[in-house]
Design a protein around this motif. Structure first.
Motif: not given
Length: 209
Positions: A84-87, A122-130, A135-144
């Motif tokens: 999923n290259n958008n994530f 690691g001082v900062a990080g996130k998993h983010k994308g579509t 059931g469909g596409n959802i936008n998500s953002e999670l702390k890494a």
């Protein structure tokens, strides 16, 4: 992290004791990815993510042409997930290399050949994308990085093997290539033999005083 910084200070003091210490600054693009193994034994290496690698360096002379190359660097790492290259996952580390450097004179300058371990925090990080779900596409953002051992979270501590190849001109200008191979499983929760290992390579431009 305090222990890492104290170790850098100790190495710098040791360099002053052993001989001449040469300080510098470097910066350049960092191309990173991650090799991820899932719970079902699936394994894939993600697509490259472009970040930045920059910071301060110190070459601590041990003997003629032999040095320990260390310093404190900011290293942007992560990956684009191939399924999923958008994530994508973006990670920010403070990194301390400890390279054994060979610096023979070549022309009017010095060749820099180095290899050794690195430690990173690691001082900062996130998993983010579509996310493309049935059931469909959802936008998500999670702390890494976090204190809980959730499936998607990573340890703040990372370590591996680093390699540098560069050239230091007589005037102090430096340019080179660098690569990091993560040797530690960065997943915070390693149930079912899951694993995450960072890898990266980059180009550096800098100046050594």
């Amino acid at each position: 992290m305090k222990k890492v910084l104290l170790s850098v200070a100790a190495l710098m003091i040791a360099g002053i004791t052993f001989g001449q210490t040469k300080f510098g600054i470097v910066a350049g693009p960092n191309f990173s990815s991650a090799t991820v193994k899932g719970a079902n034994d699936s394994k894939e290496t993600g697509d490259l993510l472009v970040g930045v690698r920059a910071g301060f360096t110190a070459d601590l002379q041990l003997a003629d042409e032999f040095y320990i190359g260390t310093g404190l660097l900011y290293a942007g790492k992560g990956t684009k997930h191939k399924d999923n290259n958008n994530f994508k996952t973006t990670l920010s580390y403070l990194q301390v290399p400890v390279n054994f450097l060979f610096k023979p004179e070549v022309g009017s300058g010095k060749l820099n050949l180095g290899v050794g371990p690195y430690l990173a925090y690691g001082v900062a990080g996130k998993h983010k994308g579509t996310l493309d779900l049935p059931g469909g596409n959802i936008n998500s953002e999670l702390k890494a990085f976090d204190d809980e051992a959730e499936l998607w979270q990573l340890k703040r501590f990372d370590a591996g093997l680093g390699v540098v190849i560069g050239y230091e001109m007589a005037q102090g200008l430096y340019f080179g290539l660098n690569a990091d191979l993560g040797l530690i499983n960065a997943y915070n929760n390693t149930d079912n033999d899951r694993s995450w290992r960072n890898t990266s390579f980059g180009v550096s431009l800098g100046y050594k005083f």
